[in-house]
Design an enzyme around this catalytic site. Structure first.
Site, PDB file in Angstrom:
ATOM      1  N   CYS A  14       6.075  70.158 112.199  1.00  0.00           N
ATOM      2  CA  CYS A  14       6.437  70.368 113.662  1.00  0.00           C
ATOM      3  C   CYS A  14       7.008  71.448 114.148  1.00  0.00           C
ATOM      4  O   CYS A  14       7.789  72.087 113.603  1.00  0.00           O
ATOM      5  CB  CYS A  14       7.665  69.328 114.057  1.00  0.00           C
ATOM      6  SG  CYS A  14       8.145  69.275 115.503  1.00  0.00           S
ATOM      7  N   CYS A  65      13.062  63.773 118.992  1.00  0.00           N
ATOM      8  CA  CYS A  65      12.109  62.779 118.202  1.00  0.00           C
ATOM      9  C   CYS A  65      12.694  62.024 117.301  1.00  0.00           C
ATOM     10  O   CYS A  65      13.698  62.377 116.691  1.00  0.00           O
ATOM     11  CB  CYS A  65      11.264  63.624 117.771  1.00  0.00           C
ATOM     12  SG  CYS A  65       9.410  62.949 117.320  1.00  0.00           S
ATOM     13  N   CYS A 111       8.317  65.019 110.994  1.00  0.00           N
ATOM     14  CA  CYS A 111       6.830  65.467 110.634  1.00  0.00           C
ATOM     15  C   CYS A 111       7.306  67.081 109.967  1.00  0.00           C
ATOM     16  O   CYS A 111       7.983  67.797 110.743  1.00  0.00           O
ATOM     17  CB  CYS A 111       5.918  65.727 111.775  1.00  0.00           C
ATOM     18  SG  CYS A 111       5.648  64.299 112.589  1.00  0.00           S
TER      19      CYS A 111
END
Length: 355
Positions: free
Chosen positions: A84, A77, A81
């Site tokens: 996550c 990714c 975040c």
């Protein structure tokens, strides 16, 4: 170590029946050795030791139909975040023909809806790998519903032009309508605007007739936010609202790549957020309990992941043992799946949307 002569005299003294027995034992030992060697080649797709211990017991239970499956085919990714729960612990992605074989096995076992996720699913081969799988599922497997969950940052209009007709739903993750909050959460790449990407993708979904959905993770940094006006303006077919979830080894614990403890909110805080947004008709709440029990999740090796114990316990790969054997270790609760609204009008042909 016996000499050749010693072995000869021992064999001479043995009865014909003993010789046959010895030969059979030798053959069995050779076969077992070869099987053991072959199994080691598949070790990366195996589950843990508990899988083998429970195998026979699980297989006596009624078969589970994988009507809706979430396939996290990549962990890579471009966002970071903080909460996550499927982090970039590997860079592995199956060869596309193997991925198609697994998808076909799922279809043969009753799958009606496939959701592609990650990581960020558009990151691998700039979305071409994803596009080919989407097309295969809709065109070849004739699945009623094909969907994607993405952060939206790598979606391009040319992808819609090529593959949009095969996609039913595109869900974009958006946790806040404040850019600073998104930066704090980690849902950002450099100084690029996550909200600008969200708006562009929303328009492309409308233009190329793909149902638009929003996913939001409610955490300590957005729990007080009022999102009603912006959600109403974007008008998604569904707004999935998740409670921040801890998964040991992913976003919590010693071996994790994230430290999500600071994002966790209480049940009371989550309920207050839901009540504040209760006027939004497309809102679909997802508490921690619902998430742990009611999703069929496949990882990058096509192993089902059981999250009931607060971690991800993998089954063996469906590519090695088949769907019905692997699914017994998914922890899937079909009643909870139906209770949370997992079965809905998920084909865009049946939604009768005004584009």
């Amino acid at each position: 170590m016996f000499s050749t002569q010693a072995v000869f005299w021992v064999q001479l003294c043995m009865s014909p029946l003993q010789l046959i027995y010895a030969a059979v034992r030798t053959l069995i030992d050779v076969i077992c050795s070869q099987v053991h060697g072959a199994s080691k080649l598949r070790s990366t797709r195996k589950g843990n030791s508990a899988t083998d211990k429970l195998m026979q017991k699980k297989l006596t239970q009624p078969a589970t139909t994988p009507s809706s499956v979430n396939y996290h085919f990549t962990r890579q990714c471009n966002y970071k975040c903080g909460f996550c729960f499927h982090t970039a612990k590997t860079s592995f992605v199956l060869p596309i023909e193997e991925a198609k074989r697994g998808l076909k096995l799922l279809k043969q076992s009753g799958m009606e809806k496939i959701n592609f996720s990650g990581g960020e699913p558009f990151i691998h081969k700039s979305g071409e790998f994803l596009g080919k799988l989407v097309q295969y599922c809709k065109e070849d497997l004739q699945l009623p519903s094909v969907s994607i969950v993405s952060n939206g940052s790598m979606v391009r209009e040319k992808w819609f032009k090529k593959y949009g007709e095969y996609l039913d739903i595109l869900a974009i993750s958006c946790d806040s309508f404040d850019e600073d909050t998104n930066q704090t959460i980690g849902r950002a790449q450099g100084t690029k605007s996550h909200l600008d990407n969200l708006s562009k993708v929303r328009e492309w979904c409308r233009e190329y007739k793909v149902a638009f959905k929003i996913n939001s993770v409610i955490n300590t940094f957005n729990v007080e936010e009022d999102m009603r006006d912006r959600i109403t303006e974007l008008n998604p077919v569904r707004w999935k609202v998740f409670q921040c979830l801890l998964i040991d080894g992913e976003n919590a614990g010693e071996d994790s790549l994230r430290e999500a403890e600071r994002f966790v909110i209480s049940e009371e805080q989550f309920q207050e957020f839901l009540e504040r947004h209760s006027s939004i008709s497309c809102l679909v709440p997802e508490s921690n309990q619902k998430m742990r029990d009611s999703y069929l999740i496949l990882d990058e090796y096509m192993r089902f992941l059981d999250c009931r114990q607060g971690r991800k316990d993998p089954s063996k790969s469906i590519l090695d043992v088949g769907v019905q054997e692997a699914i017994q270790f998914s922890g899937f609760d079909e009643k909870m799946f139906l209770k949370r609204g997992g079965k809905y009008v998920w084909s865009k042909a049946d939604m009768r949307l005004e584009w």
